[in-house]
Design a protein around this motif. Structure first.
Motif, PDB file in Angstrom:
ATOM      1  N   GLY A   1      -9.794   4.675  -5.422  1.00 15.04           N
ATOM      2  CA  GLY A   1     -10.234   5.953  -5.981  1.00 15.04           C
ATOM      3  C   GLY A   1     -11.721   5.982  -6.217  1.00 15.04           C
ATOM      4  N   LEU A   2     -12.270   4.906  -6.791  1.00 15.27           N
ATOM      5  CA  LEU A   2     -13.697   4.872  -7.084  1.00 15.27           C
ATOM      6  C   LEU A   2     -14.526   4.777  -5.809  1.00 15.27           C
ATOM      7  CD1 LEU A   2     -15.679   4.825  -9.495  1.00 15.27           C
ATOM      8  CD2 LEU A   2     -15.794   2.359  -9.200  1.00 15.27           C
ATOM      9  N   ILE A   3     -14.106   3.923  -4.879  1.00 14.63           N
ATOM     10  CA  ILE A   3     -14.849   3.784  -3.623  1.00 14.63           C
ATOM     11  C   ILE A   3     -14.895   5.107  -2.880  1.00 14.63           C
ATOM     12  CG2 ILE A   3     -14.836   2.706  -1.328  1.00 14.63           C
ATOM     13  CD1 ILE A   3     -13.522   0.239  -2.726  1.00 14.63           C
ATOM     14  N   ASN A   4     -13.741   5.757  -2.776  1.00 12.77           N
ATOM     15  CA  ASN A   4     -13.700   7.021  -2.044  1.00 12.77           C
ATOM     16  C   ASN A   4     -14.386   8.144  -2.817  1.00 12.77           C
ATOM     17  OD1 ASN A   4     -12.579   8.397   0.400  1.00 12.77           O
ATOM     18  ND2 ASN A   4     -11.577   9.651  -1.153  1.00 12.77           N
ATOM     19  N   GLY A   5     -14.201   8.139  -4.159  1.00 11.70           N
ATOM     20  CA  GLY A   5     -14.818   9.187  -4.955  1.00 11.70           C
ATOM     21  C   GLY A   5     -16.334   9.123  -4.917  1.00 11.70           C
ATOM     22  N   LEU A   6     -16.897   7.948  -5.227  1.00 14.93           N
ATOM     23  CA  LEU A   6     -18.348   7.799  -5.174  1.00 14.93           C
ATOM     24  C   LEU A   6     -18.859   7.892  -3.743  1.00 14.93           C
ATOM     25  CD1 LEU A   6     -18.961   4.901  -7.754  1.00 14.93           C
ATOM     26  CD2 LEU A   6     -19.231   7.368  -8.090  1.00 14.93           C
ATOM     27  N   GLY A   7     -18.099   7.314  -2.806  1.00 13.06           N
ATOM     28  CA  GLY A   7     -18.515   7.361  -1.411  1.00 13.06           C
ATOM     29  C   GLY A   7     -18.596   8.772  -0.876  1.00 13.06           C
ATOM     30  N   ASN A   8     -17.639   9.598  -1.289  1.00 13.01           N
ATOM     31  CA  ASN A   8     -17.632  10.971  -0.793  1.00 13.01           C
ATOM     32  C   ASN A   8     -18.715  11.836  -1.412  1.00 13.01           C
ATOM     33  OD1 ASN A   8     -15.452  12.157   1.178  1.00 13.01           O
ATOM     34  ND2 ASN A   8     -14.491  10.429   0.146  1.00 13.01           N
ATOM     35  N   LEU A   9     -19.438  11.301  -2.404  1.00 15.39           N
ATOM     36  CA  LEU A   9     -20.627  12.003  -2.864  1.00 15.39           C
ATOM     37  C   LEU A   9     -21.654  12.097  -1.741  1.00 15.39           C
ATOM     38  CD1 LEU A   9     -21.079  10.645  -6.499  1.00 15.39           C
ATOM     39  CD2 LEU A   9     -20.348  12.928  -5.794  1.00 15.39           C
ATOM     40  N   GLY A  10     -21.445  11.273  -0.695  1.00 12.16           N
ATOM     41  CA  GLY A  10     -22.255  11.444   0.512  1.00 12.16           C
ATOM     42  C   GLY A  10     -22.109  12.839   1.078  1.00 12.16           C
ATOM     43  N   GLY A  11     -20.948  13.447   0.859  1.00 16.80           N
ATOM     44  CA  GLY A  11     -20.748  14.828   1.287  1.00 16.80           C
ATOM     45  C   GLY A  11     -21.547  15.821   0.475  1.00 16.80           C
ATOM     46  N   PHE A  12     -21.934  15.429  -0.757  1.00 17.51           N
ATOM     47  CA  PHE A  12     -22.841  16.256  -1.564  1.00 17.51           C
ATOM     48  C   PHE A  12     -24.293  15.975  -1.193  1.00 17.51           C
ATOM     49  CE2 PHE A  12     -25.547  16.761  -5.338  1.00 17.51           C
ATOM     50  CZ  PHE A  12     -25.329  18.099  -5.623  1.00 17.51           C
ATOM     51  N   VAL A  13     -24.600  14.693  -1.019  1.00 16.48           N
ATOM     52  CA  VAL A  13     -25.972  14.290  -0.713  1.00 16.48           C
ATOM     53  C   VAL A  13     -26.404  14.804   0.654  1.00 16.48           C
ATOM     54  CG1 VAL A  13     -27.458  12.297  -0.236  1.00 16.48           C
ATOM     55  CG2 VAL A  13     -25.874  12.249  -2.182  1.00 16.48           C
ATOM     56  N   ALA A  14     -25.522  14.663   1.655  1.00 22.77           N
ATOM     57  CA  ALA A  14     -25.920  14.906   3.045  1.00 22.77           C
ATOM     58  C   ALA A  14     -26.440  16.315   3.309  1.00 22.77           C
ATOM     59  CB  ALA A  14     -24.758  14.571   3.978  1.00 22.77           C
ATOM     60  N   PRO A  15     -25.654  17.394   2.998  1.00 19.44           N
ATOM     61  CA  PRO A  15     -26.184  18.722   3.320  1.00 19.44           C
ATOM     62  C   PRO A  15     -27.448  19.059   2.545  1.00 19.44           C
ATOM     63  CG  PRO A  15     -24.163  18.895   2.024  1.00 19.44           C
ATOM     64  CD  PRO A  15     -24.306  17.463   2.425  1.00 19.44           C
ATOM     65  N   ASN A  16     -27.544  18.569   1.300  1.00 21.18           N
ATOM     66  CA  ASN A  16     -28.728  18.865   0.496  1.00 21.18           C
ATOM     67  C   ASN A  16     -29.943  18.088   0.966  1.00 21.18           C
ATOM     68  OD1 ASN A  16     -27.872  20.717  -1.884  1.00 21.18           O
ATOM     69  ND2 ASN A  16     -26.233  19.205  -1.760  1.00 21.18           N
ATOM     70  N   ILE A  17     -29.745  16.821   1.338  1.00 21.55           N
ATOM     71  CA  ILE A  17     -30.887  16.040   1.819  1.00 21.55           C
ATOM     72  C   ILE A  17     -31.322  16.537   3.197  1.00 21.55           C
ATOM     73  CG2 ILE A  17     -29.713  14.152   3.069  1.00 21.55           C
ATOM     74  CD1 ILE A  17     -31.600  12.222   1.618  1.00 21.55           C
ATOM     75  N   ARG A  18     -30.376  17.050   3.964  1.00 17.89           N
ATOM     76  CA  ARG A  18     -30.750  17.602   5.276  1.00 17.89           C
ATOM     77  C   ARG A  18     -31.630  18.833   5.099  1.00 17.89           C
ATOM     78  NH1 ARG A  18     -26.882  18.848  10.554  1.00 17.89           N
ATOM     79  NH2 ARG A  18     -28.395  20.130  11.662  1.00 17.89           N
ATOM     80  N   VAL A  19     -31.210  19.749   4.212  1.00 16.29           N
ATOM     81  CA  VAL A  19     -32.013  20.950   3.959  1.00 16.29           C
ATOM     82  C   VAL A  19     -33.356  20.559   3.343  1.00 16.29           C
ATOM     83  CG1 VAL A  19     -32.161  23.047   2.563  1.00 16.29           C
ATOM     84  CG2 VAL A  19     -30.034  22.495   3.756  1.00 16.29           C
ATOM     85  N   TRP A  20     -33.340  19.592   2.396  1.00 17.59           N
ATOM     86  CA  TRP A  20     -34.596  19.143   1.766  1.00 17.59           C
ATOM     87  C   TRP A  20     -35.559  18.592   2.804  1.00 17.59           C
ATOM     88  CZ3 TRP A  20     -36.479  14.125   1.939  1.00 17.59           C
ATOM     89  CH2 TRP A  20     -37.639  13.892   1.206  1.00 17.59           C
ATOM     90  N   ALA A  21     -35.077  17.743   3.710  1.00 17.35           N
ATOM     91  CA  ALA A  21     -35.943  17.135   4.719  1.00 17.35           C
ATOM     92  C   ALA A  21     -36.516  18.190   5.660  1.00 17.35           C
ATOM     93  CB  ALA A  21     -35.164  16.086   5.511  1.00 17.35           C
ATOM     94  N   GLU A  22     -35.676  19.153   6.041  1.00 11.63           N
ATOM     95  CA  GLU A  22     -36.144  20.203   6.949  1.00 11.63           C
ATOM     96  C   GLU A  22     -37.229  21.049   6.296  1.00 11.63           C
ATOM     97  OE1 GLU A  22     -31.975  20.718   9.491  1.00 11.63           O
ATOM     98  OE2 GLU A  22     -32.544  22.218   7.990  1.00 11.63           O
ATOM     99  N   GLU A  23     -37.042  21.355   4.992  1.00  5.26           N
ATOM    100  CA  GLU A  23     -38.034  22.184   4.292  1.00  5.26           C
ATOM    101  C   GLU A  23     -39.291  21.387   3.957  1.00  5.26           C
ATOM    102  OE1 GLU A  23     -35.968  23.757   0.931  1.00  5.26           O
ATOM    103  OE2 GLU A  23     -34.893  25.278   2.110  1.00  5.26           O
ATOM    104  N   THR A  24     -39.128  20.129   3.563  1.00 12.83           N
ATOM    105  CA  THR A  24     -40.273  19.305   3.180  1.00 12.83           C
ATOM    106  C   THR A  24     -41.194  19.021   4.363  1.00 12.83           C
ATOM    107  OG1 THR A  24     -38.991  18.248   1.422  1.00 12.83           O
ATOM    108  CG2 THR A  24     -40.965  17.092   2.176  1.00 12.83           C
ATOM    109  N   PHE A  25     -40.598  18.683   5.503  1.00 11.80           N
ATOM    110  CA  PHE A  25     -41.386  18.328   6.685  1.00 11.80           C
ATOM    111  C   PHE A  25     -41.557  19.503   7.648  1.00 11.80           C
ATOM    112  CE2 PHE A  25     -39.424  14.380   5.178  1.00 11.80           C
ATOM    113  CZ  PHE A  25     -40.549  13.603   4.994  1.00 11.80           C
TER     114      PHE A  25
END
Length: 445
Positions: free
Chosen positions: A379-403
């Motif tokens: 549960g913890l591995i999958n729960g924390l790991g799936n925060l990658g699904g929160f990080v990924a779209p936001n970091i993608r938009v951040w990188a596109e806007e920043t650079f």
């Protein structure tokens, strides 16, 4: 009665495994397909939501990721409840409630409602994926677990193969019956989850001991083999309760590896329809839906073959790491490819990598934990790991806007996948400690 010989015992276990595969895996696969459709279909609805309710790109990325926040918060409690009450009722509950929330997306009016529903969808679905992984440990010996997990995780590419044309086709119902295309999309795919959740009560069986569809001698042989696996995990390590499992450095390390994998998965998945649309010059609809299926068809082929190879040669981490490197390379190439064919091939390589590495990764935590600790650990591995699904779209938009670059986000995601490969290889260091040479750590049940 004469006890079976070792060869007869092995034959009985093999028969029990085959019977379990036929009975359980197809339905678990169906459940996973529906789960992935309902969490990722916003990728197809993205453009319609932007037009209909004024959803900005940043709001979409934030809302898409909020699913994983709710998912992470309730993942461990959900898995511990399932470990106590059994998979049959708990899996049915998960599916019915997430289906209701998924259907409610057809009534979304603004950014706030979009955020709330995405969070609630994560809360309702929390525990499904790690719950199934735990459930598979009740039915499949360690020597066959990567094979069984690989069959189950075929649901990810299957969901995208089916979901692309289905979601694109439902969008083209725009205006039919007075409903927008995205409303048809959420309504149909949400209600399917409710129906399948009810059927789960009649299909799933909690443990081999209660399986009326398995002969008594096969039950006994399978139970004995599973007990041997548990005993092997507990021979030298003592006992680890579920509370301590949550603070175990190994569990947290596996969660970090999982986060890197999921960042690659969802950083691509949530934007794949619009990316394919840009590559081909076509609007998001049925044709783009068919094209988005191509990478997942490739992944479906490899996930049916590679886990068996890894099981046979006991090379789960090495093969998994190589696949993650391929995935990172594919994501990066898809960002810069000028030719549509090259870009699609790169997306195929990316999907093959991050889909096929997952069943190999999930065999590793089972070498160190069992029972309630495994339930909490999964549960913890999958729960924390799936925060990658929160990080990924936001970091993608951040990188596109920043650079100020439409490719920067994909390069960052490709780098995260390669980092995951390095971390996955480094798990080999866990096995070098003296207490780990003979066997991993077990838990009280």
């Amino acid at each position: 009665m004469t006890p079976p010989s070792p060869s007869e015992q092995t034959a009985l276990v093999d028969s029990a495994v085959r019977r379990s595969v036929k009975r359980l895996i197809p339905f678990l696969l169906l459940m996973y397909v529906i789960a992935f459709l309902d969490r990722s279909n916003v990728g197809f609805a993205k453009e319609e939501l932007e037009v209909s309710i004024g959803l900005s790109a940043a709001a979409y990325a934030f809302g898409a990721g909020l699913f994983f926040v709710g998912y992470a918060v309730f993942e461990v409690p959900s898995n511990l409840i399932m470990h106590r009450v059994g998979a049959r009722w708990w899996m049915a509950r998960i599916m019915v409630t997430w289906g209701v929330v998924a259907t409610a997306f057809m009534f979304v009016q603004g950014e706030t409602m979009f955020y709330v529903l995405r969070f609630l969808l994560g809360v309702c679905e929390a525990g499904f994926f790690p719950g199934v992984l735990l459930y598979l440990t009740y039915w499949f010996p360690e020597s066959r677990r990567a094979f069984a997990t690989g069959l189950f995780q075929m649901g990810l590419p299957l969901a995208n193969i089916v979901g692309g044309p289905l979601s694109g086709g439902l969008l083209e119902l725009d205006g039919f019956g007075g409903l927008a295309g995205y409303q048809w999309l959420f309504m149909v795919e949400g209600l399917v989850a409710v129906v399948v959740g009810v059927i789960a009560l009649f299909v799933l069986t909690d443990r081999p001991e209660t399986a009326r569809w398995m002969p008594a001698e096969e039950k006994a042989a399978l139970a004995a083999r599973l007990a041997e696996d548990d005993a092997a995990r507990g021979e030298t390590g003592g006992h680890l309760g579920w509370g301590k499992a949550l603070l175990n450095p190994r569990v947290l390390y596996f969660a970090l590896v999982c986060l890197c994998i999921q960042a690659a998965v969802y950083g691509l998945t949530f934007f794949l329809p619009t990316q394919v649309s840009a590559i081909t010059g076509r609007e998001v609809g049925f044709q783009v839906g068919l094209l988005t299926s191509i990478p997942w068809v490739c992944a479906l082929v490899t996930i049916a073959v590679v886990p068996r190879f890894a099981d046979r040669h006991r090379r789960h981490r090495e093969v998994g790491a190589a696949l993650l490197v391929l995935s990172g390379a594919g994501i990066a190439v898809s960002a810069v490819a000028q030719n549509a064919l090259v870009a699609m091939l790169a997306l195929c390589v990316a999907a093959v990598g991050f889909v096929t590495c997952q069943p190999l990764f999930w065999t590793l935590p089972t070498r160190y934990l069992s029972g309630a600790a495994l339930a909490a650990g999964f549960g913890l591995i999958n729960g924390l790991g799936n925060l990658g699904g929160f990080v990924a779209p936001n970091i993608r938009v951040w990188a596109e806007e920043t650079f100020d670059s439409t490719t920067a986000g994909l390069f960052v995601l490709g780098g995260i996948a390669v980092l995951g490969a390095v971390l996955l290889l480094a798990t080999k260091l866990m096995a070098t400690a003296p207490q780990d040479e003979a066997a991993p750590v077990a838990a009280t049940r």
